[in-house]
Design a protein around this motif. Structure first.
Motif, PDB file in Angstrom:
ATOM      1  N   LEU A   4      38.794 -95.760  83.618  1.00 17.39           N
ATOM      2  CA  LEU A   4      39.840 -94.744  83.476  1.00 17.39           C
ATOM      3  C   LEU A   4      39.257 -93.370  83.169  1.00 17.39           C
ATOM      4  O   LEU A   4      39.640 -92.370  83.788  1.00 17.39           O
ATOM      5  N   LEU A  44      45.734 -93.264  89.567  1.00 21.06           N
ATOM      6  CA  LEU A  44      45.922 -92.983  88.143  1.00 21.06           C
ATOM      7  C   LEU A  44      47.382 -93.158  87.740  1.00 21.06           C
ATOM      8  O   LEU A  44      47.686 -93.718  86.675  1.00 21.06           O
ATOM      9  N   TYR A  47      48.132 -96.845  87.591  1.00 25.75           N
ATOM     10  CA  TYR A  47      47.515 -97.450  86.412  1.00 25.75           C
ATOM     11  C   TYR A  47      48.322 -97.122  85.160  1.00 25.75           C
ATOM     12  O   TYR A  47      48.536 -97.982  84.299  1.00 25.75           O
ATOM     13  N   THR A  48      48.777 -95.880  85.048  1.00 27.42           N
ATOM     14  CA  THR A  48      49.581 -95.471  83.898  1.00 27.42           C
ATOM     15  C   THR A  48      50.865 -96.281  83.813  1.00 27.42           C
ATOM     16  O   THR A  48      51.264 -96.746  82.738  1.00 27.42           O
TER      17      THR A  48
END
Length: 344
Positions: A4, A44, A47-48
């Motif tokens: 990350l 991203l 993933y969040t």
């Protein structure tokens, strides 16, 4: 597989780089750079969402356990199914990191052993990939089509435009086998037929390979059609043979010989590039695979409609009993299991 902090840093550095005036001077590099940046941002974001949803599920579970209350169970199950789906999607995207994986795909389908049944089977596969493309929101264009004498098709070349089209469809490369009661057999006997699927990445214009004209044999002929007013009076169809590799490409869809020649050259370059990838990386099985004959014993997947219904991938052993759903474009389970098992 997923860092990350590294991803966030890469996005920040890329955004900073894109503000430089010199960055936009090379349009080709800038376009590919922005594609990569968009992919990283989307990753991203996913993933969040994945992280927040997993925390939410844990919190609801802890509260339910503390209160000894099962009323939230349906909501927990629903959110967990979303979590699984999103996790699978991200896992696949992380594995699609090859040089050409994010590209559009050139897909070729040819009839194999089985006569008219094989030609009909090739047409069924075309519909399957069209429906898959629609499910994905991808665009599909037919570049070349050679119809069968009585039914189905002899061969077809299509371009599928969409993010990671080539990376996803690499799993479909090989011979596909169909077992069914033949609609063309008056005796209602069971027939086995084959079709061969080829997958190639589409090249960007700046990547096009320079081919020595002396290495090419170009033939022109009249394009086939439905008859009547559709019959071409002029020789607009083009067949190009690359003599050193014996790669042959035919295109007849456009009414202009020049446009057909341009399309044929583009497909030929993609095929030659594919061969070069094999040589350079020495991973023939991953990119092109060994030469496969569309015949008995060579299939990657079997579609059985009689005496039972089953679709089985012989590389991953994944099975689906709802063959109608598979032929309607629902092939993601086969694609994902192949990629998870093959790309480490």
């Amino acid at each position: 597989m997923f860092d990350l902090d590294k991803l966030v840093k890469q996005i920040e550095e890329s955004e900073k780089k894109s503000t430089n005036e010199d960055f936009w001077k090379d349009n080709f590099k800038a376009t590919n750079f922005l594609k990569a940046l968009t992919f990283k941002k989307n990753l991203l974001e996913k993933y969040t969402t994945l992280n927040n949803l997993s925390k939410e599920i844990i919190e609801i579970c802890e509260i339910s356990i503390e209160l000894n209350d099962e009323n939230d169970l349906p909501n927990i199950i629903h959110n967990f199914e979303i979590l699984q789906s999103l996790h699978s999607e991200i896992s696949i995207q992380l594995k699609l990191n090859g040089k050409f994986d994010s590209r559009n795909a050139i897909i070729g389908i040819k009839q194999g052993a089985g006569g008219i049944d094989a030609q009909d089977w090739a047409e069924i596969l075309v519909r399957m990939y069209k429906r898959w493309s629609e499910r994905k929101g991808f665009k599909l264009d037919v570049l070349h089509l050679s119809t069968g004498d009585e039914a189905g098709i002899k061969s077809i070349v299509m371009k599928i435009e969409g993010n990671f089209a080539y990376g996803l469809l690499q799993s479909e490369k090989g011979a596909h086998r169909l077992v069914r009661i033949s609609p063309f057999d008056t005796g209602q006997r069971r027939h086995t037929s084959f079709s061969l699927v080829e997958i190639m990445p589409e090249l960007e214009k700046e990547e096009e390979i320079i081919i020595d004209p002396k290495d090419l044999r170009i033939d022109v002929f009249k394009a086939g059609g439905a008859g009547g007013q559709s019959v071409q009076k002029n020789s607009t169809a083009v067949r190009i043979t690359h003599i050193p590799t014996n790669i042959k490409v035919s295109v007849q869809n456009e009414r202009s010989q020049l446009l057909n020649k341009e399309l044929a050259m583009k497909i030929l370059q993609s095929r030659i590039m594919e061969v070069e990838i094999v040589k350079n990386q020495q991973k023939e099985a991953e990119i092109k695979g060994e030469h496969i004959s569309a015949d008995f014993g060579s299939q990657i997947r079997s579609y059985v409609m009689h005496p039972y219904k089953l679709v089985k991938d012989h590389r991953t052993n994944v099975e689906q009993s709802n063959i109608e759903e598979v032929l309607d474009g629902n092939i993601d389970s086969f694609i994902e299991s192949y990629l998870i098992g093959k790309i480490k």
